[in-house]
Design a protein around this motif. Structure first.
Motif: not given
Length: 254
Positions: A80-84, A88-96, A105-108
């Motif tokens: 799950v951490s890998g999915e998160l 959160t780090n997807d380089p695609d600018p169109t991804v919301v 993710y910051n808490e992790f």
């Protein structure tokens, strides 16, 4: 005339061409039957995680020593951490990106920066996680041989040995680690789906039965040790001396 034997690449291409003629459903069925999982169990899992989950089911059923519940949970939390991280780090600018995912993710990341209280190395857990990696490797090879009837996962985000060991160590001391991604409903739901899917392929009392068996084994071992100790105490001291001194019988009266 020079005769050239076909190289490895030629054989590999031949295998691929052979399997490509087999219907996708048949190739998928062969893969999943080998792993002991039915496709119906994986329908709620994201496609790129179906192979790792199927491998996890196989690992639990076939591993020796038996997998512990905390080990399974640590492994799934790591996935799950890998999915998160991917979201959160997807380089695609169109991804919301959802705000709660970023918060989670910051808490992790803050949790990872904390020092681990218990630093003892668990050899059984290390052995078990290594077995999972071997199962995953063989599962990937078989999936590729069958022309990928299941999507292949992103291995760079799928496994981290340091992380899975830390999660396992903390789960042994507190169950609150399971709420590590509670800020993200999406990740919380994913963890529950993964856990429920794997457990649905096991007998209802699989982990309880294993714990009970281990407890009974420990009790039997302790009882056996007490019995041996009692027998040793019951042997006369002179008999102990006789066992040590081979000439002791010369001093015994008729």
């Amino acid at each position: 005339m020079t005769v050239r034997l076909p190289g490895k690449q030629t054989y590999r291409s031949g295998y691929l061409m052979l399997w490509q003629k087999v219907p996708m459903s048949c190739r998928q069925m062969l893969l999943l039957e080998t792993l002991g999982v039915k496709m119906g169990f994986l329908e709620s899992i994201p496609s790129h995680l179906q192979l790792p989950v199927a491998v996890t089911c196989y690992w639990i059923c076939c591993s020796e020593p038996k997998v512990k519940l905390h080990q399974l949970k640590a492994l799934l939390l790591m996935i799950v951490s890998g999915e998160l991280h991917r979201i959160t780090n997807d380089p695609d600018p169109t991804v919301v990106r959802a705000e709660d995912d970023s918060i989670a993710y910051n808490e992790f990341l803050k949790w990872k920066e904390k020092k681990l209280q218990n630093k003892d190395f668990d050899l059984d857990a290390a052995h078990s996680f290594c077995q999972w990696q071997c199962c995953l490797q063989m599962g990937l090879y078989l999936n590729q041989l069958l022309c990928t009837p299941l999507s292949e996962p992103d291995l760079t985000r799928l496994y981290s040995g340091t992380l899975v060991h830390r999660l396992y160590q903390e789960l042994k001391s507190t169950s609150s680690v399971e709420n590590l991604f509670s800020s993200s409903p999406k990740m919380t739901q994913l963890y529950q789906i993964l856990l429920n899917t794997v457990e649905s392929t096991l007998p209802p009392d699989f982990f309880q039965k294993m714990t009970k068996t281990k407890s009974e084994s420990c009790k039997k071992k302790k009882a056996s040790n007490k019995k041996k100790k009692a027998i040793r105490c019951a042997i006369p001291e002179t008999q102990h001396l006789c066992n040590v001194n081979r000439f002791a019988s010369l001093g015994v009266d008729d």
